[in-house]
Design a protein around this motif. Sequence first.
Motif, mmCIF file in Angstrom:
data_model
loop_
_atom_site.group_PDB
_atom_site.id
_atom_site.type_symbol
_atom_site.label_atom_id
_atom_site.label_comp_id
_atom_site.label_asym_id
_atom_site.label_seq_id
_atom_site.Cartn_x
_atom_site.Cartn_y
_atom_site.Cartn_z
ATOM 1 N N VAL A 167 0.844 -1.202 0.000
ATOM 2 C CA VAL A 167 0.000 0.000 0.000
ATOM 3 C C VAL A 167 0.874 1.245 0.000
ATOM 4 O O VAL A 167 0.599 2.217 -0.724
ATOM 5 C CB VAL A 167 -0.949 0.001 1.217
ATOM 6 C CG1 VAL A 167 -1.842 1.222 1.184
ATOM 7 C CG2 VAL A 167 -1.780 -1.262 1.241
ATOM 8 N N LEU A 168 1.944 1.223 0.799
ATOM 9 C CA LEU A 168 2.838 2.392 0.852
ATOM 10 C C LEU A 168 3.414 2.702 -0.532
ATOM 11 O O LEU A 168 3.596 3.865 -0.891
ATOM 12 C CB LEU A 168 3.983 2.145 1.842
ATOM 13 C CG LEU A 168 3.586 2.047 3.305
ATOM 14 C CD1 LEU A 168 4.804 1.745 4.164
ATOM 15 C CD2 LEU A 168 2.924 3.329 3.779
ATOM 16 N N GLU A 169 3.681 1.630 -1.301
ATOM 17 C CA GLU A 169 4.232 1.833 -2.650
ATOM 18 C C GLU A 169 3.329 2.725 -3.496
ATOM 19 O O GLU A 169 3.814 3.451 -4.351
ATOM 20 C CB GLU A 169 4.382 0.484 -3.362
ATOM 21 C CG GLU A 169 5.663 -0.235 -3.050
ATOM 22 C CD GLU A 169 5.712 -1.615 -3.686
ATOM 23 O OE1 GLU A 169 4.774 -1.972 -4.430
ATOM 24 O OE2 GLU A 169 6.682 -2.335 -3.429
ATOM 25 N N THR A 170 2.025 2.640 -3.246
ATOM 26 C CA THR A 170 1.115 3.440 -4.068
ATOM 27 C C THR A 170 1.250 4.932 -3.757
ATOM 28 O O THR A 170 0.774 5.761 -4.523
ATOM 29 C CB THR A 170 -0.355 3.022 -3.867
ATOM 30 O OG1 THR A 170 -0.683 3.230 -2.485
ATOM 31 C CG2 THR A 170 -0.579 1.572 -4.196
#
Lengths: 347, 187
Positions: free
Chosen positions: A21-24
């Motif tokens: 999710v952080l990658e997004t």
Amino acid sequence: MSVAVPRDEHEYIYAVARVRVLETHLLDRATLQRMVDAESAQAAFNILMETEYAESASEAGDVYDFEKGLTAHLKWVYDYLASFMPDSFVLDLLRLRFDFHNLKVVLKAKLLNFEPNPGALYDWGTTPVDVMSSVVSAAIEGATEIRSKTLPEGLLECIKEVLREPSVREDPQLIDLIADKCYHQTRVALARASGREVLQDWVKAAVDIANMKISLRGSKLGMDKNKLQLALIPGGKVSIESLKAVAGEGIEEWLEFWARSPYSEALSKFVKTEKGSIAFTELEKWADSYLAGLIQRGRHLAFGPEPIVAYAVAKETEIKNLRIILTGKLNGLPGDMIRERLRDVYA
Amino acid sequence: MIPMSLAIALTALGGGMIGIAATTLLLKGTMGGLPIAIFGAALAVFLAGIGSSIGVGIAGEAAAGVVTEDPEKFGRLLLLQAIPGTQGIYGFLAGFMVMFRLGMFGGTIPSLTVEQGWQVLFACLPVGVSCLISGIYQGRVSVSSMGIVAKRPEESGKALIFPAMVETYAVLGLLATILLLLFGVKI
């Protein structure tokens, strides 16, 4: 930095899911473009305020203080990742850099008797600076048995190795060379203990690239041969013995040697454009992209620590890009010039 | 973790069967087939149960990770987590089938020959083993698919298809067991 390393790839399932999710939230190329094309540095900074950097950036106040905001953000990234990691191994692989940087500063300060500038120290390594500082003092005063529990093994070894060098007070550059070597060796050992192929590949390539830079500097600046031999780092994919034989010769020999290495293809990309002469900035940019590219291969694994390392590296690349853009903007560089210095984006 | 649980489960299976075979030989003539048939029913339930527990367990860890960062995705993730749970149900269904076939719900304890006992036990193996292994691997695919939901929520439909593919083999295992129990075992 415990050497007891990952027990099972399934222990990272939760952490990897969070990182997905952080990658997004990573900034995409379009956002960076907008910043490059912004009419002023302040306008570029305002774009940053709309992203997940808002909180850290507001700490900086205005664009002239952007460095403070980026540093705060990097610290936040590491603290945040550490809050849900099953073990410290993965982050150690990344944070050791800050430890060894701190160690260099502390060693120089203690050996040459000056107070280190607190601004030159990072406070998000694996070991607090004051602990490091007291161990270094004890070691200099000749404590034969340094308590090994207070400091991770790799750092301790490094202190010992620096103090073993007799001429270190006359030539502080030796501290940098030895610390860099120890840093890479510690990482290689960590990655080997993890048994993860992508991570091992990545740290070994980092060793080779460090050697590439050292030997290039040796060739360009005519560094002392003995010093060069000391500086070269074992543990990479390229045999250190054969490199030692050619290190310190001219640029021709340097090119010839590395053209025979596994990096020949990648190297040819920028050596050609420079017509045989290699600019450090070019090499630096290529090295960053190459290493980031290597670790990004592990990004899509669902099991294992690789995606977390890949995310942290992507985040560091992003912060580097922001620094390039904001510095460029503040100095009024044209957009094209900023753009060509930007690293690949992994959003 | 996963290979170890697999090894333990399969060792239990092999060990149990050898144990029963030895006991049967030892008590020649005095032991009926019922304990063997019950062991078969138990195998179907617990092997499939292990598969599902591991599958749903690892999928739940991943789902919790995504929901921590993005609570909106709860619904889609719940579906992905539930998929590896079906194996446990299949195992239970097979166990129930055995009890039904043996007439245990009628109140009388049936008497079986040793041969019939072994027939029931072997008939239970397809569902037990296929659900054990497919449950674990379906869980792994679910975890990977949650990465799709986390990064590209608009592709959630596709994310569902990958773990569903694994389901085929659990269903086939259950089907084989049911057919064997209905038409293969003569009671």
